[in-house]
Motif scaffolding. Structure first.
Motif, short mmCIF file in Angstrom:
data_model
loop_
_atom_site.label_atom_id
_atom_site.label_comp_id
_atom_site.label_asym_id
_atom_site.label_seq_id
_atom_site.Cartn_x
_atom_site.Cartn_y
_atom_site.Cartn_z
N ARG A 177 -67.07 -114.59 -62.84
CA ARG A 177 -67.69 -115.15 -64.03
C ARG A 177 -67.24 -116.59 -64.28
N ASP A 178 -66.05 -116.94 -63.76
CA ASP A 178 -65.57 -118.32 -63.93
C ASP A 178 -66.03 -119.22 -62.78
N ASN A 179 -66.96 -118.71 -61.95
CA ASN A 179 -67.54 -119.43 -60.81
C ASN A 179 -66.60 -119.55 -59.62
N SER A 180 -65.42 -118.93 -59.67
CA SER A 180 -64.57 -118.89 -58.48
C SER A 180 -65.23 -117.98 -57.45
N MET A 181 -65.02 -118.26 -56.17
CA MET A 181 -65.67 -117.50 -55.12
C MET A 181 -64.67 -117.05 -54.07
N SER A 182 -64.96 -115.92 -53.45
CA SER A 182 -64.12 -115.36 -52.40
C SER A 182 -65.03 -114.87 -51.28
N PHE A 199 -67.93 -103.36 -52.79
CA PHE A 199 -68.35 -102.65 -54.00
C PHE A 199 -67.32 -102.82 -55.12
N GLU A 200 -66.05 -102.68 -54.81
CA GLU A 200 -65.02 -102.96 -55.81
C GLU A 200 -65.07 -104.43 -56.22
N GLN A 201 -65.31 -105.29 -55.24
CA GLN A 201 -65.37 -106.73 -55.53
C GLN A 201 -66.51 -107.05 -56.49
N HIS A 202 -67.63 -106.38 -56.32
CA HIS A 202 -68.77 -106.61 -57.21
C HIS A 202 -68.41 -106.22 -58.65
N LEU A 203 -67.74 -105.08 -58.79
CA LEU A 203 -67.33 -104.63 -60.12
C LEU A 203 -66.34 -105.60 -60.74
N ARG A 204 -65.38 -106.06 -59.96
CA ARG A 204 -64.42 -107.04 -60.45
C ARG A 204 -65.14 -108.31 -60.92
N ALA A 205 -66.08 -108.75 -60.11
CA ALA A 205 -66.77 -110.01 -60.41
C ALA A 205 -67.57 -109.93 -61.71
N PRO A 230 -59.77 -110.21 -61.88
CA PRO A 230 -59.38 -111.02 -60.72
C PRO A 230 -60.04 -110.50 -59.44
N LEU A 231 -60.56 -111.39 -58.62
CA LEU A 231 -61.17 -110.98 -57.36
C LEU A 231 -60.11 -110.50 -56.41
N GLY A 232 -60.46 -109.51 -55.58
CA GLY A 232 -59.53 -108.95 -54.62
C GLY A 232 -59.51 -109.75 -53.32
N ASP A 233 -58.56 -109.42 -52.47
CA ASP A 233 -58.41 -110.07 -51.17
C ASP A 233 -59.50 -109.54 -50.22
N PRO A 234 -60.36 -110.42 -49.68
CA PRO A 234 -61.44 -109.96 -48.81
C PRO A 234 -61.07 -109.87 -47.33
N SER A 235 -59.85 -110.19 -46.98
CA SER A 235 -59.48 -110.26 -45.57
C SER A 235 -59.46 -108.87 -44.93
N MET A 236 -59.64 -108.83 -43.63
CA MET A 236 -59.70 -107.57 -42.90
C MET A 236 -58.29 -107.02 -42.66
N ILE A 237 -58.16 -105.71 -42.70
CA ILE A 237 -56.88 -105.05 -42.43
C ILE A 237 -56.88 -104.40 -41.05
N THR A 238 -57.94 -104.59 -40.32
CA THR A 238 -58.04 -104.07 -38.96
C THR A 238 -58.64 -105.17 -38.08
N PRO A 239 -58.23 -105.26 -36.83
CA PRO A 239 -58.76 -106.34 -35.98
C PRO A 239 -60.27 -106.30 -35.77
N ALA A 240 -60.85 -105.11 -35.79
CA ALA A 240 -62.28 -105.01 -35.52
C ALA A 240 -62.87 -103.79 -36.21
N ALA A 241 -64.14 -103.90 -36.58
CA ALA A 241 -64.86 -102.78 -37.19
C ALA A 241 -66.32 -102.88 -36.77
N ILE A 242 -66.95 -101.72 -36.67
CA ILE A 242 -68.37 -101.68 -36.37
C ILE A 242 -69.02 -100.66 -37.29
N MET A 243 -70.15 -101.05 -37.89
CA MET A 243 -70.88 -100.17 -38.80
C MET A 243 -72.21 -99.80 -38.16
N TYR A 244 -72.51 -98.51 -38.16
CA TYR A 244 -73.75 -98.00 -37.57
C TYR A 244 -74.54 -97.29 -38.65
#
Length: 641
Positions: free
Chosen positions: A286-291, A376-382, A387-401
């Motif tokens: 809401r304060d226009n900060s972006m992640s 989804f949690e980030q959308h609710l926070r926003a 405060p926005l959460g950390d968007p960084s990955m906790i695993t080296p790789a992921a694939i969504m099917y």
């Protein structure tokens, strides 16, 4: 109708009671009166929220008494001031969501962790989000009267689908309703032609486009842009709907007919010669900060998102360029929430914007398991201003099917069920089923996310999941042991023995820098993608193999100097050590592949607590072994056997 003690119950949704005229009683707190006012107009209240109220109602009914209420959402007599409402969680605000599909369902799942209340408006009684929402109002989210009634009972209004009545949102904003993102953004996004005009005015790189109103205009566009020509509907286009390709002027009429004709509102785009489709999910507070989440690659099947690879296998420069375009696009819009920016990567390295979604997006589903904060949690926070959460990955790789319907009805459900059962047997696989009541071909019914240490590893796991005849896939090697000749094997097998001891999977290959340079290039260039994390390279004589491999891969390389017939391996050691700046190669003593194996285990242990613990135990065992020998020497003397 009076408050009834009989209510609906089903495995897929909470219990409900019917209510009409309800008045405040001394036994009801002001907070519950506020909650109760939610569904006075629509005559539905979630029973699990008001056990004491139901009990009281049942008692009154047994006495043939009537419970009345004149509580109003806007009544100062019944509602406490905002500063009087006790805060028991991160937010006491109720988020209203227009739409209750799979995105709404996953918003509810994310909200449950923080006890955030989600109310949904959806026409389907058994929509995917229904059983998880704090509150479900059955009604059309594009009906103005219904949306206004729903919105006035929400603290914040957001969307899980952009195809809503934007005129109503504008009216609500004028009345002081908090809509996130803003109605102006929804208006721009839901009309793809207006979207293109808006972004072009803000200097965002796009494929060339133009509006068409008749067949003659379409032919002029074909002459201007060439073929194939992409024809798109301006509105109500998603999941492959609303797009058609004309490969020649003769195909224009059929393509336009397939889209419903010009009365639907059409425009054309010049064909973008892309090599990859990318996506960037960005949260705006809401304060226009972006992640920003990491750039991902999306693979489509019949214009429907089929597979998402995270992170995208593109250069750092391309990732930065894609992120920059996404930031500029989202910055030009208004309001808070998650925005997904779909992009084209062209053959000449350009990034072109395809379109933007002002809501959680298919390309961000992997974040539930792969990132520190899901989209989804980030959308609710926003939208709540948290405060926005950390968007960084906790695993080296992921694939969504995406689990898409393959057959209609029960046969389709059976196929999907078999696929999910195979996925559940895979380590690192997570299954999400949307619980849609009807199976249709190409309909999104669920998704599977697989996380792992490399894209090659998760792709192999996905392949084994999709292959009905596949056995459990073999363990993927983490370390590559290579040597220039089989004569080096007696030395290099000591590294393999160490890795066996620690349970680290590996592969052993003969790769000569001088005799098979093409094979060396191929091996080193593909190692990371295949899941190799460390390379141990043994070489004697000129010992070019470790350095050449290190120049071709970003992976750490450990060189093992092998003693040759001359110079006792000193030449090999010096050759490995004397690498030019920018091409680092670790090394060990001559013929000491054991230490190379141990060094590899320590490197892997930085991100593997099990290996780190086993290495600590190895050191403790080594210490005990030395102390045992010292004790024996002290006890028996040095000359005893």
């Amino acid at each position: 109708m009076l408050l009834s003690s009989s209510w609906m119950a089903s495995p897929s949704r909470p219990n409900y009671a019917l209510v009409s005229d309800i008045t405040r009683t001394p036994s009801l707190s002001s907070r519950r009166i506020k909650d109760l006012s939610w569904f006075v107009d629509s005559n539905i209240i979630p029973c699990y929220s008001f056990p004491s109220l139901l009990k009281m109602a049942q008692q009154l009914q047994r006495k043939n008494q009537t419970l009345h209420c004149s509580a109003s959402l806007h009544s100062n007599a019944t509602l406490p001031r905002k500063d009087e409402i006790p805060v028991h969680g991160v937010s006491e605000k109720v988020i209203g969501v227009l739409g209750g599909g799979q995105l709404g369902r996953m918003l509810c799942q994310a909200a449950s962790k923080l006890a955030i209340k989600i109310a949904i408006l959806d026409p389907l009684v058994n929509c995917p989000a229904s059983s998880l929402a704090y509150y479900h109002m059955v009604g059309n989210f594009d009906d103005s009267t219904t949306v206004q009634k729903f919105a006035k009972r929400c603290d914040v209004l957001t969307v899980e689908i952009e195809h809503v009545d934007v005129a109503t949102l504008e009216i609500l904003e004028q009345q002081g309703i908090d809509c996130q993102p803003r109605a102006s953004t929804i208006r721009i996004i839901q009309d793809k032609y207006l979207q293109k005009v808006h972004f072009s005015q803000h200097g965002i790189p796009l494929p060339e486009f133009m509006q068409i109103d008749n067949l003659e205009g379409a032919k002029k566009a074909g002459d201007l842009f060439g073929y194939p020509l992409m024809i798109k509907s301006r509105k109500l286009a998603y999941d492959g709907r609303g797009n058609a390709v004309a490969k020649s002027a003769e195909e224009l009429s059929s393509a336009i007919f397939a889209l419903g004709g010009f009365e639907r509102g059409l425009y054309v785009e010049k064909w973008a010669p892309f090599v990859k489709e990318l996506s960037v999910v960005i949260a705006r507070c809401r304060d226009n900060s972006m992640s920003c989440y990491p750039v991902v690659e999306t693979i489509h099947k019949e214009n429907i998102c089929h597979i998402v690879k995270a992170p995208a296998c593109v250069s750092w420069e391309i990732k930065n360029l894609a992120t920059d375009v996404a930031y500029k696009a989202v910055s030009s819009l208004e309001g808070a929430g998650i925005f997904a920016v779909e992009l084209f990567l062209t053959e000449d390295g350009q990034i072109l914007l395809n379109e933007v979604a002002p809501r959680p997006h298919n390309s961000g589903h992997h974040t539930i398991e792969s990132c520190k904060t899901s989209q989804f949690e980030q959308h609710l926070r926003a939208v709540l201003g948290l405060p926005l959460g950390d968007p960084s990955m906790i695993t080296p790789a992921a694939i969504m099917y995406n689990i898409l319907g393959e057959e209609e009805g029960e046969p389709g459900f059976y196929i999907a069920n078999q696929l999910m059962q195979r996925a559940l047997s895979i380590s690192g696989a997570f299954v999400h089923w949307y619980n849609k009541p009807e199976m249709r071909k190409q309909r999104k019914m669920g998704h599977i996310t697989i996380v792992g240490r490399s894209m090659g590893a998760v792709e192999n796991l996905l392949s084994s999941t999709l292959d009905e005849a596949s056995e459990k896939s073999a363990v993927e090697p983490r370390v590559g042991i290579i040597m220039g000749s089989d004569s080096d094997f007696p030395v290099m097998r000591d590294a393999a023995k160490v890795l066996d001891t620690f349970g680290v999977p590996y592969e052993i290959k003969i790769v000569s820098a001088h005799r098979t340079p093409h094979w060396m290039f191929s091996y080193a260039s593909s190692a990371q993608e295949r899941g190799i994390q460390i390379i141990i390279a043994g070489a004697g004589g000129a010992a070019h193999l470790p350095g050449m491999v290190a120049s071709l891969t970003p992976l750490p390389v450990i060189g093992v100097p092998v003693r040759a017939s001359t110079l006792d391996g000193i030449d090999s050691l010096l050759s490995i050590v004397q690498m030019p700046r920018g091409v680092p190669v670790a090394t060990v003593a001559i013929n000491n592949a054991t230490n190379a194996g141990l060094l590899a285990v320590r490197m892997l242990g930085v991100a593997d607590v099990d290996l780190l613990s086993r290495m600590s135990q190895f050191q403790e065992d080594t210490k005990k072994n030395v102390l045992s020998k010292a004790e024996k020497l002290e006890k028996d003397g040095w000359d005893l056997q």
